[in-house]
Design a protein around this motif. Structure first.
Motif, mmCIF file in Angstrom:
data_model
loop_
_atom_site.group_PDB
_atom_site.id
_atom_site.type_symbol
_atom_site.label_atom_id
_atom_site.label_comp_id
_atom_site.label_asym_id
_atom_site.label_seq_id
_atom_site.Cartn_x
_atom_site.Cartn_y
_atom_site.Cartn_z
ATOM 1 N N LEU A 17 14.009 -12.279 24.888
ATOM 2 C CA LEU A 17 14.498 -13.961 25.117
ATOM 3 C C LEU A 17 13.548 -14.768 24.081
ATOM 4 N N LEU A 18 12.641 -14.177 23.362
ATOM 5 C CA LEU A 18 11.758 -14.702 22.407
ATOM 6 C C LEU A 18 12.715 -14.869 21.016
ATOM 7 N N LEU A 19 13.703 -13.889 20.922
ATOM 8 C CA LEU A 19 14.499 -13.809 19.641
ATOM 9 C C LEU A 19 15.848 -14.427 20.115
ATOM 10 N N GLN A 64 19.685 -19.149 30.101
ATOM 11 C CA GLN A 64 20.311 -20.421 30.532
ATOM 12 C C GLN A 64 19.128 -21.098 31.201
ATOM 13 N N LEU A 65 17.919 -20.784 31.247
ATOM 14 C CA LEU A 65 16.732 -21.425 31.388
ATOM 15 C C LEU A 65 16.275 -22.386 30.402
ATOM 16 N N GLY A 66 16.989 -22.552 29.468
ATOM 17 C CA GLY A 66 16.562 -23.254 28.275
ATOM 18 C C GLY A 66 15.225 -23.081 27.828
ATOM 19 N N ASN A 67 14.242 -24.004 27.473
ATOM 20 C CA ASN A 67 13.125 -23.569 27.097
ATOM 21 C C ASN A 67 11.956 -22.767 28.160
ATOM 22 N N LEU A 68 12.403 -22.918 29.266
ATOM 23 C CA LEU A 68 11.532 -22.191 30.315
ATOM 24 C C LEU A 68 11.760 -20.705 30.119
ATOM 25 N N PHE A 122 10.903 -19.084 27.377
ATOM 26 C CA PHE A 122 9.875 -18.649 26.798
ATOM 27 C C PHE A 122 8.585 -18.168 27.623
ATOM 28 N N VAL A 123 8.448 -18.942 28.882
ATOM 29 C CA VAL A 123 7.629 -18.710 29.682
ATOM 30 C C VAL A 123 7.925 -17.400 30.509
ATOM 31 N N VAL A 124 9.195 -17.234 30.810
ATOM 32 C CA VAL A 124 9.806 -16.193 31.518
ATOM 33 C C VAL A 124 9.768 -14.856 30.601
ATOM 34 N N ALA A 125 9.703 -15.160 29.337
ATOM 35 C CA ALA A 125 9.456 -14.032 28.301
ATOM 36 C C ALA A 125 8.092 -13.426 28.268
ATOM 37 N N ALA A 126 7.419 -14.397 28.537
ATOM 38 C CA ALA A 126 5.901 -14.087 28.188
ATOM 39 C C ALA A 126 5.382 -13.170 29.515
#
Length: 175
Positions: free
Chosen positions: A79-81, A152-156, A158-162
């Motif tokens: 998700l970060l990539l 599809q969550l957009g910038n969110l 990155f939070v999900v990725a962490a």
């Protein structure tokens, strides 16, 4: 329910049924060879107890837990990539592991049917509960929590990725 998920469920059911039938046939052939063909060359050396000894291995879910934890962590990193290839690899992996688990459950089911018919042993699904949990986890990873859906969550994302990167190692402890 999407058509892709419906098709996956059909494949899982088919794999379980085919392996249950194949296992049942294999065990009866082994049984018949042991009863009537033990004096034939090479038949007497068949490992007649090997297939039933594999069933307890299915109850040991460390392999599936480790794969699930690694998959969750890898999905977080993905998700970060931005890589369609990584997304597709994770999706295919989660679906393939789901099919393998279904095949193993089909094997266990065929073995249980064999034992029921030949020895009157009761069905015991409790030892397979961790395997059913692993199957459910990989189904979720191949549908709702697939990397493609999470993008599809957009910038969110990155939070999900962490969260997924931290959650992966925790799965090893919890499961």
């Amino acid at each position: 329910m999407s058509q892709d998920f419906t098709d996956l469920l059909k494949v899982l059911a088919t794999a379980a049924l085919v392996f249950a039938g194949g296992t049942l046939a294999m065990l009866y052939v082994i049984y018949l060879l042991a009863q009537y063909g033990a004096n034939l060359p090479m038949v007497g050396s068949l490992p007649l107890s090997a297939p039933p000894e594999l069933v307890p291995m299915l109850a040991d879910n460390r392999l599936f837990t480790t794969l699930a934890a690694a998959h969750v962590t890898a999905a977080g990193l993905a998700l970060l990539l931005t890589s369609n290839t990584i997304d597709m690899a994770l999706l295919i992996t989660s679906k393939a592991v789901s099919v393998v688990i279904s095949a193993l459950l089909g094997f266990a089911g065929g073995h249980m049917i064999y034992l029921q018919l030949t020895e009157g042993t009761r069905f015991a699904l409790a030892p397979l509960t961790p395997v059913f949990i692993a199957l459910a986890l990989f189904l979720v990873l191949s549908s709702v929590l697939s990397v493609q859906n999470l993008r599809q969550l957009g910038n969110l994302r990155f939070v999900v990725a962490a969260g997924m990167i931290v959650m992966g190692p925790m799965l090893l402890v919890w499961l």
